[in-house]
Write a protein that holds these residues in place. Sequence first.
Motif, PDB file in Angstrom:
ATOM      1  N   ALA A  34       0.856  -1.182   0.000  1.00  0.00           N
ATOM      2  CA  ALA A  34       0.000   0.000   0.000  1.00  0.00           C
ATOM      3  C   ALA A  34       0.893   1.232   0.000  1.00  0.00           C
ATOM      4  CB  ALA A  34      -0.928   0.015   1.208  1.00  0.00           C
ATOM      5  N   THR A  35       0.552   2.205  -0.832  1.00  0.00           N
ATOM      6  CA  THR A  35       1.324   3.442  -0.950  1.00  0.00           C
ATOM      7  C   THR A  35       0.422   4.621  -0.638  1.00  0.00           C
ATOM      8  OG1 THR A  35       2.779   2.502  -2.646  1.00  0.00           O
ATOM      9  CG2 THR A  35       2.665   4.897  -2.517  1.00  0.00           C
ATOM     10  N   PHE A  36       0.925   5.520   0.198  1.00  0.00           N
ATOM     11  CA  PHE A  36       0.182   6.722   0.589  1.00  0.00           C
ATOM     12  C   PHE A  36       1.087   7.934   0.375  1.00  0.00           C
ATOM     13  CE2 PHE A  36      -0.999   3.138   3.252  1.00  0.00           C
ATOM     14  CZ  PHE A  36      -2.371   3.057   3.036  1.00  0.00           C
ATOM     15  N   ASN A  38       1.122  12.548  -0.759  1.00  0.00           N
ATOM     16  CA  ASN A  38       0.430  13.756  -1.181  1.00  0.00           C
ATOM     17  C   ASN A  38       0.830  14.053  -2.621  1.00  0.00           C
ATOM     18  OD1 ASN A  38       3.022  14.785  -1.088  1.00  0.00           O
ATOM     19  ND2 ASN A  38       2.692  15.930   0.814  1.00  0.00           N
ATOM     20  N   GLY A  39       0.466  15.191  -3.147  1.00  0.00           N
ATOM     21  CA  GLY A  39       0.814  15.519  -4.521  1.00  0.00           C
ATOM     22  C   GLY A  39      -0.086  14.825  -5.523  1.00  0.00           C
ATOM     23  N   ASP A  40       0.228  15.008  -6.802  1.00  0.00           N
ATOM     24  CA  ASP A  40      -0.593  14.434  -7.856  1.00  0.00           C
ATOM     25  C   ASP A  40      -0.291  12.963  -8.116  1.00  0.00           C
ATOM     26  OD1 ASP A  40      -1.847  16.875  -8.317  1.00  0.00           O
ATOM     27  OD2 ASP A  40      -0.336  17.505  -9.771  1.00  0.00           O
ATOM     28  N   ASN A  41       0.954  12.541  -7.830  1.00  0.00           N
ATOM     29  CA  ASN A  41       1.374  11.183  -8.132  1.00  0.00           C
ATOM     30  C   ASN A  41       2.023  10.541  -6.909  1.00  0.00           C
ATOM     31  OD1 ASN A  41       0.930  11.638 -11.093  1.00  0.00           O
ATOM     32  ND2 ASN A  41       2.675  13.019 -10.822  1.00  0.00           N
ATOM     33  N   ALA A  42       2.126   9.224  -6.953  1.00  0.00           N
ATOM     34  CA  ALA A  42       2.940   8.528  -5.958  1.00  0.00           C
ATOM     35  C   ALA A  42       4.406   8.875  -6.211  1.00  0.00           C
ATOM     36  CB  ALA A  42       2.730   7.021  -6.065  1.00  0.00           C
ATOM     37  N   PRO A  43       5.237   8.955  -5.178  1.00  0.00           N
ATOM     38  CA  PRO A  43       6.661   9.177  -5.415  1.00  0.00           C
ATOM     39  C   PRO A  43       7.202   8.200  -6.445  1.00  0.00           C
ATOM     40  CG  PRO A  43       6.192   9.377  -3.075  1.00  0.00           C
ATOM     41  CD  PRO A  43       4.924   8.901  -3.729  1.00  0.00           C
ATOM     42  N   TYR A  44       8.029   8.710  -7.340  1.00  0.00           N
ATOM     43  CA  TYR A  44       8.359   7.999  -8.566  1.00  0.00           C
ATOM     44  C   TYR A  44       8.985   6.630  -8.318  1.00  0.00           C
ATOM     45  CZ  TYR A  44       9.471   7.653 -13.519  1.00  0.00           C
ATOM     46  OH  TYR A  44       9.520   7.254 -14.830  1.00  0.00           O
ATOM     47  N   GLY A  54       1.728  -2.115  -8.645  1.00  0.00           N
ATOM     48  CA  GLY A  54       1.453  -0.860  -7.962  1.00  0.00           C
ATOM     49  C   GLY A  54       0.827   0.144  -8.911  1.00  0.00           C
ATOM     50  N   GLY A  55       0.838   1.400  -8.520  1.00  0.00           N
ATOM     51  CA  GLY A  55       0.223   2.441  -9.327  1.00  0.00           C
ATOM     52  C   GLY A  55       0.977   3.742  -9.211  1.00  0.00           C
ATOM     53  N   THR A  56       0.711   4.638 -10.146  1.00  0.00           N
ATOM     54  CA  THR A  56       1.358   5.949 -10.135  1.00  0.00           C
ATOM     55  C   THR A  56       0.509   6.996  -9.418  1.00  0.00           C
ATOM     56  OG1 THR A  56       0.365   6.498 -12.283  1.00  0.00           O
ATOM     57  CG2 THR A  56       2.531   5.442 -12.299  1.00  0.00           C
ATOM     58  N   LYS A  57      -0.739   6.674  -9.100  1.00  0.00           N
ATOM     59  CA  LYS A  57      -1.578   7.641  -8.388  1.00  0.00           C
ATOM     60  C   LYS A  57      -1.161   7.719  -6.922  1.00  0.00           C
ATOM     61  CE  LYS A  57      -5.458   7.073 -11.537  1.00  0.00           C
ATOM     62  NZ  LYS A  57      -6.902   6.744 -11.701  1.00  0.00           N
ATOM     63  N   LYS A  58      -1.508   8.819  -6.283  1.00  0.00           N
ATOM     64  CA  LYS A  58      -0.910   9.124  -4.985  1.00  0.00           C
ATOM     65  C   LYS A  58      -1.250   8.105  -3.899  1.00  0.00           C
ATOM     66  CE  LYS A  58      -4.513  12.404  -3.526  1.00  0.00           C
ATOM     67  NZ  LYS A  58      -4.740  13.784  -3.027  1.00  0.00           N
ATOM     68  N   ASP A  59      -2.423   7.496  -3.928  1.00  0.00           N
ATOM     69  CA  ASP A  59      -2.780   6.469  -2.957  1.00  0.00           C
ATOM     70  C   ASP A  59      -3.190   5.222  -3.728  1.00  0.00           C
ATOM     71  OD1 ASP A  59      -2.451   8.209  -0.728  1.00  0.00           O
ATOM     72  OD2 ASP A  59      -4.443   9.036  -1.113  1.00  0.00           O
ATOM     73  N   LYS A  90      -6.718   1.876  -7.526  1.00  0.00           N
ATOM     74  CA  LYS A  90      -6.019   2.987  -8.178  1.00  0.00           C
ATOM     75  C   LYS A  90      -4.750   2.503  -8.880  1.00  0.00           C
ATOM     76  CE  LYS A  90      -7.735   6.941  -5.541  1.00  0.00           C
ATOM     77  NZ  LYS A  90      -7.371   8.155  -4.769  1.00  0.00           N
ATOM     78  N   THR A  91      -4.816   1.309  -9.413  1.00  0.00           N
ATOM     79  CA  THR A  91      -3.768   0.786 -10.273  1.00  0.00           C
ATOM     80  C   THR A  91      -4.250   0.892 -11.724  1.00  0.00           C
ATOM     81  OG1 THR A  91      -4.664  -1.413  -9.804  1.00  0.00           O
ATOM     82  CG2 THR A  91      -2.713  -0.750  -8.586  1.00  0.00           C
ATOM     83  N   THR A  92      -3.382   0.565 -12.672  1.00  0.00           N
ATOM     84  CA  THR A  92      -3.724   0.737 -14.082  1.00  0.00           C
ATOM     85  C   THR A  92      -4.982  -0.025 -14.453  1.00  0.00           C
ATOM     86  OG1 THR A  92      -1.357   0.953 -14.544  1.00  0.00           O
ATOM     87  CG2 THR A  92      -2.801   0.598 -16.417  1.00  0.00           C
ATOM     88  N   THR A  93      -5.104  -1.262 -13.984  1.00  0.00           N
ATOM     89  CA  THR A  93      -6.340  -2.036 -14.113  1.00  0.00           C
ATOM     90  C   THR A  93      -6.659  -2.639 -12.754  1.00  0.00           C
ATOM     91  OG1 THR A  93      -5.033  -3.923 -14.883  1.00  0.00           O
ATOM     92  CG2 THR A  93      -6.063  -2.564 -16.565  1.00  0.00           C
ATOM     93  N   ASP A  94      -7.914  -3.007 -12.545  1.00  0.00           N
ATOM     94  CA  ASP A  94      -8.339  -3.508 -11.240  1.00  0.00           C
ATOM     95  C   ASP A  94      -7.902  -4.951 -11.000  1.00  0.00           C
ATOM     96  OD1 ASP A  94      -9.579  -1.070 -10.726  1.00  0.00           O
ATOM     97  OD2 ASP A  94     -11.486  -1.734 -11.583  1.00  0.00           O
ATOM     98  N   LEU A  95      -7.848  -5.755 -12.064  1.00  0.00           N
ATOM     99  CA  LEU A  95      -7.495  -7.168 -11.945  1.00  0.00           C
ATOM    100  C   LEU A  95      -6.697  -7.560 -13.178  1.00  0.00           C
ATOM    101  CD1 LEU A  95      -7.889  -9.921 -10.441  1.00  0.00           C
ATOM    102  CD2 LEU A  95      -9.914 -10.266 -11.881  1.00  0.00           C
ATOM    103  N   TRP A  96      -5.576  -8.238 -12.987  1.00  0.00           N
ATOM    104  CA  TRP A  96      -4.770  -8.603 -14.139  1.00  0.00           C
ATOM    105  C   TRP A  96      -3.954  -9.861 -13.861  1.00  0.00           C
ATOM    106  CZ3 TRP A  96      -3.590  -4.703 -10.780  1.00  0.00           C
ATOM    107  CH2 TRP A  96      -2.308  -4.663 -10.234  1.00  0.00           C
TER     108      TRP A  96
END
Length: 494
Positions: A34-36, A38-44, A54-59, A90-96
């Motif tokens: 789990a990633t939490f 602030n900002g527009d994106n998750a830390p790179y 994982g995902g590039t969104k902030k949470d 909040k990943t690219t797809t919900d199930l893969w």
Amino acid sequence: MKLDKIFIPLFMAAALPVMGQKNYNLSYRIETEATFSNGDNAPYWLSANKFGLGGTKKDNFYLRAGANWDKSYRHGWKLAAGLDLAAGYKTTTDLWLQQAYFDVSWRMLSLSLGSKERVNSPLDKNTALTSGWMTEGINTRPIPQVRVEIRDFYSLPFTNHWLALKGHLAYGAFTDGDWQKDFAAPGQLYVRDVKYHSKALMFRVGKKETFPLEFELGLHMATQFAGDQMRKLDDGSGELVMDMPDGFSNYINALLPSAGGSDTTWGEQVNIEGNMLGSWNVALNYYLNDWKFRVYLDHYFEDKSQMFWSYGRWKDGQIGLQVDFPKNRWISSFVWEGLCTKDQSGPLLYEGYVGSFGGLKTTGNDNYFNHYIYQSWQYYGMGMGSPLLPGPVYNKDGCMIFRSNRMKGQHIGLQGTPIPGLDWRLLASFTRHWGTYSRPFDSVKHQFYGMAEVKYTPKRFSKLTFKAALGVDNGDYIGNSVGGTVGIQLRIKN
């Protein structure tokens, strides 16, 4: 997920008949992170170089579960299979389907079918510390493919182990057409049903048991071909813009770089069919007692202007230094890498006149990682090449290209094991971006990415590994962010 209907039955048919036999290795894995932030994106560095997990969104959050099986037989034969499913928020797809593969190996040669987490490049780097590979690395989900390879260096018997080689040949398919359609904004272009090809050959000269120097040289090339170019309409549907052929000859043209036929566009007929790119790989290893020093060059190219020396010295690529320390409590390895993609053979080069003005030949503006048909060298929004060039998933306008492919960067990585079961690593990268030649930025944009991570495997609970990481981004390219990741992994072996 069309290819899932092929690879899942293939995996089950191949693996189940032998699962009841003895003398095999079987392991299970359950993992969550789990990633939490602030900002527009998750830390790179909390989302890059993780095989697209994982995902590039902030949470964001993901859960992954899978199994791997392998068995060795007489005369050097070996079978292996794996199945790995993932789901996220909040990943690219919900199930893969992260992995679904079946491997057959005989001595040094192997045939791999399906999606498998692998380093596609023949150039060895420290996967935990490197910023990535120029052509293909570990930044995206695995591409389903059929792959023949010599995975590790094989010493040619008639050279007394002074000459070794490795390489691969693969064909596969990009399966992110539906994702591209959802991501693209109305009016933007995207592609679907695109095919994939990759090949590499790497030589190593040296015998460290006799002489402390080793030299490596190789070539890695990859291609996007076939498929359809689409345009997103206002109602959410797509209209066909260009239909690229998908016949036997197109697979041959990908293998042996050739111009397209009359059923391709004019640009493909006068150049090479498909989005073809690659890198020259050079490395020098030096062994000093328990130390190892490795210097490497990963030179990227998209056409002859950077593939050969016809247009002057190479100015683009990645150079790196890796130092593996003698066994100690604090630092085991150090990596420094410098990267440049700014030149691209210049904005425009004139090769001279042939007859009238209409015969003018030009080159330059190689427009790395972007393409007029296939939009960009990406998979599910993440760049297939160097992660220090953020992929289209970071675009706010739903465009499928790299906004900036002219960049200079510096990267360092450190790792160590201060006590048994406790590992740490540190990554820090600084980049400058100029945009592209056709769409330059008004001013140079700067970006910093940093990450500190620890992993702990308790002695009493050796099947469990706990992870915590802190990431920091600062700059005016993808923005500012501070956040952290926590995760746990359970591994069980027979």
